[in-house]
Design a protein around this motif. Structure first.
Motif: not given
Lengths: 477, 226
Positions: A116, A120-121, A123, A142, A146, A229
């Protein structure tokens, strides 16, 4: 991770179901098979809900097996050593199974989380790959959607006063930039800060900036995985920012080059437009009947206009940075010759002396620019000389000193300092001189070729202009 | 009558050059565009051409190449003083000479006459090439100045051979280098400076004011007019 009560209830229901089935089917099953069936809910619970429900399934299974199936049935009493062993083995197997299954499950969860995070990275990277100037703003929005409000802080623009950042926040930001590792909330450094600060290039002190992300609105503490992340996202932002800066630089350079090209085209067009009527003028005058002396005077003026045009174009080339000197070995004699040829009509009334040693070494210069310099210096001498112009050259500590002397009034003191400025002219008689650009062009062209030019007094009075030219060693094949 | 094609998009220049040519005893054939010039060639090939390099419908240098394929007579280009690159390109593609604007009529006529003279020059039956006081005999590898033999190195001899064969026509540096040192040395104009300096010391009456071997800085060499 905590398991919801539903997990325990479903587990117990499973155990009850197995108990019912085994109770009903005992005559056909035998005790050993029935015990195996009680392992099913343990396995299912450990895979589905984790260690807690698995333990409950194991304990519940052991109790139900004992109560319903082990003789004496419907009591918790265990008669006989072999039955004690049965229950113990069942419990041991159930515990080990649940532990293994739980580990598997944790590993799977970790892999899922990693996938995931990578998704996400990816995207995020796709979002950043755009070329529009608002890419960074969109990327921050963005992150904000989140993780929490996000902003960029550049190294050279660390805000000193900012309502959103306390002094603790600012020192955490400074620390993150200095140490090139995450600081502030969620890190080991100044975790009391209201923001997490993630440098663009962790591990590389001297990076260009960082991303600040506000602590979660929920009030919880940012977990380590989330920090990892965010660090990855900050790194992507840093790369995108570098790329955008590079693209910006390239674009502005291209714009400059376009402008230079336009300037050169304009110059060429302008020069062409001026020279055409001059050519026609010269031709028409030459074809006129009448006093040949008057005709020659007029033609001389037309040629001077042409020379001024050359000077104007030359000045514009200096100004526009459009000079691109091609340095090669140059025989000074060639350039002096060409300059004197071009000035033939202006020099006709003067005596031109050349004192050039036969073994004059070759010099390093751009022959076309050097010739233009000489045209201007010798033309200048011709305007100021009474009768005599002397061109001489001599080797002097590793260079050639080229002198152009005249026997005129010399250089006035008040002019000495600004002689090579544009539109500097001597007073009085030399009003009908050149464009006022001639010596400025000499200086500009000389600078472009890294030559030095100077002015002073000639040995017999009058002005002396001196050009120092480096030698050019030639090894011939 | 010698027919001279004049190509220039400026009506005033076209008229002026035509007038100069008529005054000099030539027949002028004016053309305002490259297309008109090429059409004129279809009708009758002129004896010489004078071409402005700044034309609206075709790059002047390209037109020079096209005309050179169609005629052997002299081709002179009109150009700006600072257009060194254009001059070299035009000369390389077969132009015989150039005249920079502003020019006067006498200068143009002199250049045209010299070019026509060179074009009409017959090679002597003995294979010896002559230019003013210079005589070169390639077969015997001899160069004579006023009948006196001058000893030259092989490179010096080759340079003189090319220049005398050109007979006063401007030979661009790259062309000289290609023919004397070979195609890999077209950029080494330094070599030429050294060899020409040595030649001037052997041939010129006053090496600091040469009249035999003349240089156009940045462009090429030619032998002085005789």
């Amino acid at each position: 991770m905590r398991t919801s009560p539903a997990g325990y209830l479903i587990t117990l229901a499973g155990v009850a179901l197995v108990a019912l089935v085994t109770h009903a089917a005992l005559p056909h099953l035998g005790l050993a098979s029935a015990a195996l069936l009680f392992l099913l809910p343990v396995l299912a619970a450990s895979v589905r809900f984790g260690t807690g429900p698995a333990l409950v399934a194991a304990a519940g299974g052991a109790l139900a097996f004992n109560f319903l199936l082990l003789p004496p049935r419907f009591t918790f009493r265990i008669d006989g050593f072999d039955h004690i062993v049965s229950v113990a083995v069942f419990l041991a197997v159930a515990l080990v199974t649940s532990r293994l299954a739980a580990e598997l499950r944790a590993r799977e969860a970790e892999a899922n989380a990693r996938a995931a995070a990578h998704a996400e990275q990816a995207e995020f990277a796709a979002l950043l790959s755009g070329d529009t100037p608002d890419v960074l703003t969109r990327a921050l929005a963005w992150i904000a959607a989140r993780y929490g409000a996000a902003r960029l802080i550049a190294r050279d623009a660390l805000p000193s006063e900012d309502s959103a950042l306390s002094s603790l926040d600012l020192s955490a930001a400074g620390w993150a930039l200095q140490g090139a590792e995450a600081a502030g909330h969620g890190s080991d450094t100044m975790p009391a800060s209201g923001w997490s600060f993630l440098p663009f290039a962790p591990g590389h002190p001297g990076g260009s900036g960082l991303v600040a992300v506000a602590r979660p609105m929920s009030g919880t503490t940012r977990r380590a995985e989330e920090m990892t992340q965010l660090q990855a996202l900050a790194r992507l932002i840093g790369q995108a920012r570098d790329r955008l800066a590079l693209a910006d630089e390239r674009q502005s350079r291209e714009r400059l080059e376009d402008r230079d090209a336009l300037r050169r085209t304009l110059l060429a067009a302008m020069a062409h437009d001026f020279r055409t009527p001059l050519t026609v003028l010269a031709g028409e005058v030459a074809a006129l009947d009448g006093d040949p002396a008057a005709k020659d005077r007029t033609l001389a003026q037309v040629h001077r206009l042409g020379a001024m045009m050359d000077d104007l174009v030359g000045a514009a080339r200096i100004e526009g940075g459009a000079l691109d000197p091609q340095i090669e070995a140059v025989d000074l004699i060639d350039c002096i010759d060409a300059a004197c040829d071009r000035l033939a009509s202006a020099l006709a009334a003067h005596q031109v002396e050349r004192t050039l040693p036969a073994d004059l070494p070759l010099v390093a210069a751009d022959p076309v620019l050097l010739t233009h310099i000489l045209v201007n210096l010798i033309g200048n001498a011709a305007r100021h000389a009474r009768a005599r112009i002397a061109i001489s050259a001599s080797p002097e500590d590793g260079s050639i000193q080229l002198h152009v002397d005249d026997d005129g009034a010399g250089i006035a003191d008040d002019l000495q300092d600004r002689l090579f400025d544009r539109f500097a002219r001597g007073a009085g008689s030399d009003r009908d001189g050149g464009s006022g650009l001639g010596l400025a062009i000499v200086k500009g062209f000389a600078d472009a070729m890294a030559l030095t030019v100077g002015a002073g007094a000639a040995p017999g009075g009058g002005a002396r202009f001196t050009l120092a030219l480096p030698l050019r060693q030639v090894t011939i094949a | 009558m010698t027919r001279v094609l004049v190509v220039d998009d400026e009506a005033a220049i076209l008229r002026l050059v035509s007038a100069v040519l008529e005054r000099g005893g030539f027949t002028a054939v004016p053309a305002a565009t490259a297309r008109a010039a090429l059409a004129e060639f279809e009708r009758a090939v002129p004896d010489a051409a004078i071409v402005d390099l700044g034309l609206p419908d075709m790059d002047g240098v390209e037109l020079v190449a096209a005309l050179r394929q169609r005629m052997s007579g002299p081709l002179i280009v009109l150009t700006a003083r600072d257009a060194t690159g254009d001059k070299i390109a035009a000369l390389d593609l077969g132009a015989d000479d150039y005249v920079t604007k502003p020019f006067d009529g006498d200068e143009l006529l002199a250049r045209l006459r010299a070019a026509l003279r060179r074009a009409g020059r017959a090679i002597a039956a003995d294979g010896v090439l002559r230019h003013g006081p210079l005589e070169i005999d390639p077969a015997r590898h001899e160069l004579r100045l006023d009948g006196r033999q001058v000893t030259l190195t092989p490179r010096e001899f080759l340079v003189m051979e090319v220049l005398i064969a050109a007979g006063g026509r401007l030979v661009i540096h790259a062309d000289l280098l290609r023919r004397v040192w070979g195609p890999s040395h077209v950029g080494d104009s330094d070599y030429l400076r050294v060899v020409v300096r040595a030649l001037r010391l052997k041939l010129e009456a006053d090496p600091s004011a040469p009249t035999l071997i003349r240089n156009e800085p940045g462009i090429g060499y030619r032998l002085g007019e005789v």
